[in-house]
Scaffold this motif. Sequence first.
Motif, PDB file in Angstrom:
ATOM      1  N   GLN A   1      41.516  95.850  59.128  1.00 25.77           N
ATOM      2  CA  GLN A   1      41.232  94.455  58.770  1.00 25.77           C
ATOM      3  C   GLN A   1      39.938  94.343  57.969  1.00 25.77           C
ATOM      4  O   GLN A   1      39.853  93.552  57.021  1.00 25.77           O
ATOM      5  CB  GLN A   1      41.153  93.618  60.039  1.00 25.77           C
ATOM      6  CG  GLN A   1      42.457  93.549  60.819  1.00 25.77           C
ATOM      7  CD  GLN A   1      42.311  92.796  62.131  1.00 25.77           C
ATOM      8  OE1 GLN A   1      41.506  91.866  62.244  1.00 25.77           O
ATOM      9  NE2 GLN A   1      43.071  93.203  63.136  1.00 25.77           N
ATOM     10  N   SER A   2      38.936  95.128  58.363  1.00 28.82           N
ATOM     11  CA  SER A   2      37.667  95.091  57.627  1.00 28.82           C
ATOM     12  C   SER A   2      37.863  95.563  56.191  1.00 28.82           C
ATOM     13  O   SER A   2      37.363  94.943  55.243  1.00 28.82           O
ATOM     14  CB  SER A   2      36.627  95.970  58.328  1.00 28.82           C
ATOM     15  OG  SER A   2      36.317  95.465  59.604  1.00 28.82           O
ATOM     16  N   SER A   3      38.589  96.671  56.018  1.00 27.46           N
ATOM     17  CA  SER A   3      38.821  97.184  54.666  1.00 27.46           C
ATOM     18  C   SER A   3      39.635  96.209  53.832  1.00 27.46           C
ATOM     19  O   SER A   3      39.416  96.076  52.626  1.00 27.46           O
ATOM     20  CB  SER A   3      39.546  98.540  54.729  1.00 27.46           C
ATOM     21  OG  SER A   3      38.625  99.588  54.879  1.00 27.46           O
ATOM     22  N   LEU A   4      40.597  95.547  54.461  1.00 31.63           N
ATOM     23  CA  LEU A   4      41.385  94.549  53.732  1.00 31.63           C
ATOM     24  C   LEU A   4      40.485  93.419  53.250  1.00 31.63           C
ATOM     25  O   LEU A   4      40.606  92.952  52.103  1.00 31.63           O
ATOM     26  CB  LEU A   4      42.493  94.012  54.634  1.00 31.63           C
ATOM     27  CG  LEU A   4      43.649  93.287  53.950  1.00 31.63           C
ATOM     28  CD1 LEU A   4      44.362  94.212  52.970  1.00 31.63           C
ATOM     29  CD2 LEU A   4      44.634  92.762  54.989  1.00 31.63           C
ATOM     30  N   LEU A   5      39.567  92.990  54.099  1.00 33.04           N
ATOM     31  CA  LEU A   5      38.596  91.962  53.703  1.00 33.04           C
ATOM     32  C   LEU A   5      37.720  92.461  52.564  1.00 33.04           C
ATOM     33  O   LEU A   5      37.539  91.760  51.553  1.00 33.04           O
ATOM     34  CB  LEU A   5      37.731  91.587  54.904  1.00 33.04           C
ATOM     35  CG  LEU A   5      36.551  90.645  54.619  1.00 33.04           C
ATOM     36  CD1 LEU A   5      37.060  89.251  54.263  1.00 33.04           C
ATOM     37  CD2 LEU A   5      35.620  90.577  55.833  1.00 33.04           C
ATOM     38  N   TYR A   6      37.176  93.663  52.686  1.00 33.53           N
ATOM     39  CA  TYR A   6      36.312  94.207  51.644  1.00 33.53           C
ATOM     40  C   TYR A   6      37.061  94.341  50.317  1.00 33.53           C
ATOM     41  O   TYR A   6      36.552  93.953  49.263  1.00 33.53           O
ATOM     42  CB  TYR A   6      35.785  95.587  52.050  1.00 33.53           C
ATOM     43  CG  TYR A   6      34.990  95.615  53.330  1.00 33.53           C
ATOM     44  CD1 TYR A   6      34.227  94.530  53.733  1.00 33.53           C
ATOM     45  CD2 TYR A   6      35.007  96.745  54.154  1.00 33.53           C
ATOM     46  CE1 TYR A   6      33.507  94.557  54.913  1.00 33.53           C
ATOM     47  CE2 TYR A   6      34.281  96.786  55.328  1.00 33.53           C
ATOM     48  CZ  TYR A   6      33.532  95.694  55.709  1.00 33.53           C
ATOM     49  OH  TYR A   6      32.819  95.719  56.876  1.00 33.53           O
TER      50      TYR A   6
ATOM     51  N   ASN B   1      39.628 102.968  49.162  1.00 37.25           N
ATOM     52  CA  ASN B   1      39.543 104.418  49.331  1.00 37.25           C
ATOM     53  C   ASN B   1      38.126 104.932  49.546  1.00 37.25           C
ATOM     54  O   ASN B   1      37.935 106.142  49.677  1.00 37.25           O
ATOM     55  CB  ASN B   1      40.146 105.131  48.111  1.00 37.25           C
ATOM     56  CG  ASN B   1      41.657 104.972  48.046  1.00 37.25           C
ATOM     57  OD1 ASN B   1      42.313 104.784  49.069  1.00 37.25           O
ATOM     58  ND2 ASN B   1      42.211 105.044  46.846  1.00 37.25           N
ATOM     59  N   ASP B   2      37.148 104.035  49.570  1.00 30.89           N
ATOM     60  CA  ASP B   2      35.766 104.504  49.714  1.00 30.89           C
ATOM     61  C   ASP B   2      35.511 105.098  51.093  1.00 30.89           C
ATOM     62  O   ASP B   2      35.929 104.543  52.113  1.00 30.89           O
ATOM     63  CB  ASP B   2      34.792 103.350  49.500  1.00 30.89           C
ATOM     64  CG  ASP B   2      33.371 103.756  49.871  1.00 30.89           C
ATOM     65  OD1 ASP B   2      32.802 104.603  49.157  1.00 30.89           O
ATOM     66  OD2 ASP B   2      32.865 103.251  50.893  1.00 30.89           O
ATOM     67  N   LEU B   3      34.850 106.210  51.107  1.00 28.75           N
ATOM     68  CA  LEU B   3      34.413 106.849  52.350  1.00 28.75           C
ATOM     69  C   LEU B   3      32.892 106.980  52.396  1.00 28.75           C
ATOM     70  O   LEU B   3      32.270 106.718  53.424  1.00 28.75           O
ATOM     71  CB  LEU B   3      35.054 108.227  52.490  1.00 28.75           C
ATOM     72  CG  LEU B   3      34.548 109.110  53.642  1.00 28.75           C
ATOM     73  CD1 LEU B   3      34.839 108.451  54.990  1.00 28.75           C
ATOM     74  CD2 LEU B   3      35.164 110.498  53.568  1.00 28.75           C
ATOM     75  N   LEU B   4      32.294 107.339  51.264  1.00 29.02           N
ATOM     76  CA  LEU B   4      30.876 107.681  51.227  1.00 29.02           C
ATOM     77  C   LEU B   4      29.989 106.517  51.645  1.00 29.02           C
ATOM     78  O   LEU B   4      29.119 106.644  52.513  1.00 29.02           O
ATOM     79  CB  LEU B   4      30.501 108.174  49.833  1.00 29.02           C
ATOM     80  CG  LEU B   4      29.175 108.913  49.687  1.00 29.02           C
ATOM     81  CD1 LEU B   4      29.132 110.118  50.619  1.00 29.02           C
ATOM     82  CD2 LEU B   4      28.974 109.347  48.253  1.00 29.02           C
TER      83      LEU B   4
END
Length: 270
Positions: free
Chosen positions: A66-71, A203-206
């Motif tokens: 959910q956080s990534s979807l928001l971002y 796709n960000d991880l860093l």
Amino acid sequence: MGRTVRHVFVAGCVLLWLIPLYLLVVNALTPAAEYAGKPEWTFQGFALLDNLDTAWDVAGIGDSFQSSLLYAVVCGLLAVLVAAMAAFAVVVLPIPRPAFWFWLIYSGTLFPLQMFLAPLFGLYADANLYDTRIGLMLVYTAWAVPFAFFLIRNQLTTMPPELTEAALLDGASFPRIFWRIHVPLMKAGLGAAFIFQFTAVWNDLLLGITLSRSPDVQPVMAALTTLNNAYSSAGPPVILAGALIVSAPTLVLFLVFRGLFLRGVTASAR
């Protein structure tokens, strides 16, 4: 002969892409208790739902999803809006030294992200932005602007300046020209830029592992690494099921809007 070589090359590339995908799906279906410790090439059962449920709970992928979807959605939209305004200013507005402003904004894509991590971490710690959603949204938006600006600016340069001149003669202001003329004409380019930035943020991880640590703040890629660190308890099938969850949004976005994406890329490449 040349056409045959091209077809063989393309078929080989497709095969190289499909084999890992096939292994991902097959092993994600395998019951975790029955996994033999090496990749399975044949279906050993159907435990996908159990593996997905475990992956959703073990690493908190649900909250991170959910956080990534928001971002990805909010930051992608904000970045495209800011980039469109900046491109309009550089291409259409009579500002001095437009080439300087172009290179200043576009230079954000030229430097490796790793060189910003230490200053960002210190700044976020001092400003109490570390491990907050607003902190990640700020950096994701700023990070996504330069490339979106590059795509949109390229499309704007293909539009005849007579459009702006005619609108000015009719008494239209520059904000009205931007919203009523250029934005409708740039829909494909704006859509393509949003898809690019949505994918980049998703796709960000860093940045995710550097600037956050809480499961409800971390992006989903960081949560996937948490699941990977729980390798001994979760098992590879659960980890691969988590990878399927993470892969789904960008795949669905591209399949649904592939026509818009291709039109936007084509328009920006002219």
